[in-house]
Design a protein around this motif. Structure first.
Motif, PDB file in Angstrom:
ATOM      1  N   HIS A 138       0.820  -1.204   0.000  1.00 10.15           N
ATOM      2  CA  HIS A 138       0.000   0.000   0.000  1.00 10.15           C
ATOM      3  C   HIS A 138       0.857   1.258   0.000  1.00 10.15           C
ATOM      4  CE1 HIS A 138      -3.868  -1.919   0.247  1.00 10.15           C
ATOM      5  NE2 HIS A 138      -3.490  -2.653   1.292  1.00 10.15           N
ATOM      6  N   GLN A 139       1.963   1.236   0.725  1.00 11.27           N
ATOM      7  CA  GLN A 139       2.863   2.382   0.742  1.00 11.27           C
ATOM      8  C   GLN A 139       3.486   2.598  -0.632  1.00 11.27           C
ATOM      9  OE1 GLN A 139       5.679   1.635   3.842  1.00 11.27           O
ATOM     10  NE2 GLN A 139       4.316   2.328   5.480  1.00 11.27           N
ATOM     11  N   ASN A 140       3.885   1.521  -1.313  1.00  9.33           N
ATOM     12  CA  ASN A 140       4.482   1.637  -2.652  1.00  9.33           C
ATOM     13  C   ASN A 140       3.481   2.182  -3.656  1.00  9.33           C
ATOM     14  OD1 ASN A 140       6.936   0.719  -1.756  1.00  9.33           O
ATOM     15  ND2 ASN A 140       6.616  -1.391  -2.434  1.00  9.33           N
ATOM     16  N   ARG A 141       2.226   1.795  -3.539  1.00 10.07           N
ATOM     17  CA  ARG A 141       1.211   2.283  -4.471  1.00 10.07           C
ATOM     18  C   ARG A 141       0.965   3.776  -4.281  1.00 10.07           C
ATOM     19  NH1 ARG A 141      -3.225  -2.528  -4.207  1.00 10.07           N
ATOM     20  NH2 ARG A 141      -2.028  -4.035  -5.398  1.00 10.07           N
ATOM     21  N   LEU A 161       3.438   6.950  -9.242  1.00 17.44           N
ATOM     22  CA  LEU A 161       2.397   7.603 -10.039  1.00 17.44           C
ATOM     23  C   LEU A 161       1.483   6.552 -10.641  1.00 17.44           C
ATOM     24  CD1 LEU A 161       4.618  10.248 -11.813  1.00 17.44           C
ATOM     25  CD2 LEU A 161       3.007  10.643  -9.968  1.00 17.44           C
ATOM     26  N   PRO A 162       0.246   6.915 -10.913  1.00 15.41           N
ATOM     27  CA  PRO A 162      -0.683   5.939 -11.500  1.00 15.41           C
ATOM     28  C   PRO A 162      -0.257   5.539 -12.913  1.00 15.41           C
ATOM     29  CG  PRO A 162      -1.722   8.103 -11.209  1.00 15.41           C
ATOM     30  CD  PRO A 162      -0.360   8.195 -10.641  1.00 15.41           C
ATOM     31  N   HIS A 163      -0.708   4.374 -13.328  1.00 13.52           N
ATOM     32  CA  HIS A 163      -0.330   3.838 -14.642  1.00 13.52           C
ATOM     33  C   HIS A 163      -0.839   4.719 -15.785  1.00 13.52           C
ATOM     34  CE1 HIS A 163       1.405   0.206 -13.057  1.00 13.52           C
ATOM     35  NE2 HIS A 163       0.313  -0.033 -12.327  1.00 13.52           N
ATOM     36  N   TRP A 222       1.616   7.502 -16.897  1.00  9.03           N
ATOM     37  CA  TRP A 222       2.729   7.117 -17.773  1.00  9.03           C
ATOM     38  C   TRP A 222       2.249   6.899 -19.205  1.00  9.03           C
ATOM     39  CZ3 TRP A 222       7.063   8.499 -15.989  1.00  9.03           C
ATOM     40  CH2 TRP A 222       7.319   8.475 -14.631  1.00  9.03           C
ATOM     41  N   LYS A 223       1.064   6.393 -19.379  1.00 11.44           N
ATOM     42  CA  LYS A 223       0.512   6.215 -20.723  1.00 11.44           C
ATOM     43  C   LYS A 223       0.300   7.572 -21.402  1.00 11.44           C
ATOM     44  CE  LYS A 223      -1.775   1.861 -19.670  1.00 11.44           C
ATOM     45  NZ  LYS A 223      -3.052   1.181 -19.449  1.00 11.44           N
ATOM     46  N   VAL A 224      -0.270   8.514 -20.649  1.00  7.56           N
ATOM     47  CA  VAL A 224      -0.500   9.858 -21.192  1.00  7.56           C
ATOM     48  C   VAL A 224       0.835  10.533 -21.530  1.00  7.56           C
ATOM     49  CG1 VAL A 224      -1.365  12.173 -20.627  1.00  7.56           C
ATOM     50  CG2 VAL A 224      -2.729  10.151 -20.083  1.00  7.56           C
TER      51      VAL A 224
END
Length: 177
Positions: free
Chosen positions: A35-38, A42-44, A47-49
């Motif tokens: 949970h700490q790593n998440r 940054l959200p996935h 990176w796609k954007v």
């Protein structure tokens, strides 16, 4: 070292096998770390954007860079005015005619005059830079005058080369007589 480790494991096997880990505490620690790593990364979708944005920017740069070089139009003096175009064409004809005469009369071993012809080729490269300047600023009077003056000076140099060739031929004739 491997033997020492094996011997240690054999000797301590009973002590090591006796202890049982507490599964609840271990899994709780692992889930807390996940949970700490998440939360820290940054959200996935970000990176796609970012990847799409980078692709669009680089593709746009590439397309604009390639098309702008291909669409560059070379401005001639005839594009500025018909009179300038006619004057340039007539001077160019004279230069080409004189150049042909020099090439025909010039012997292969005459290195001094060949050097002058190479210098004329270097002048052609300088003329190309003036041509680029004319492309950047159309109706630039000083550049137009320099371009026309270039042809006139080239004609003078070719005339002097022809005189030098003639002088050398006359000198050779007087020596052989």
């Amino acid at each position: 070292m491997k033997q020492n480790l094996e011997r240690y494991l054999k000797e301590q096997r009973l002590k090591l096998d006796v202890e049982d880990p507490e599964h609840d505490i271990v899994w709780e620690g692992i889930s807390n770390q996940l949970h700490q790593n998440r939360k820290q990364s940054l959200p996935h979708w970000f990176w796609k954007v970012a990847a799409i944005f980078l692709f669009v920017v680089s593709a746009t740069y590439f397309v604009l860079n390639e098309t702008s070089e291909k669409q560059m139009v070379v401005v001639q003096l005839s594009d500025i005015s018909e009179e300038l175009g006619n004057k340039e064409a007539s001077l160019q004809q004279v230069v080409n005619a004189k150049r042909e005469i020099v090439e025909q009369e010039l012997s292969a071993e005459n290195s001094e005059i060949r050097f002058l012809l190479n210098e004329l080729n270097n002048l052609d490269e300088i003329y190309a830079t003036y041509q680029k300047d004319l492309n950047n600023t159309i109706d630039n009077e000083p550049v137009i005058h320099v371009m026309l003056d270039y042809y006139e000076k080239k004609i003078k140099v070719l005339n002097r080369i022809l005189l030098e060739i003639e002088k050398q031929e006359n000198h050779e004739e007087t020596i052989t007589l």
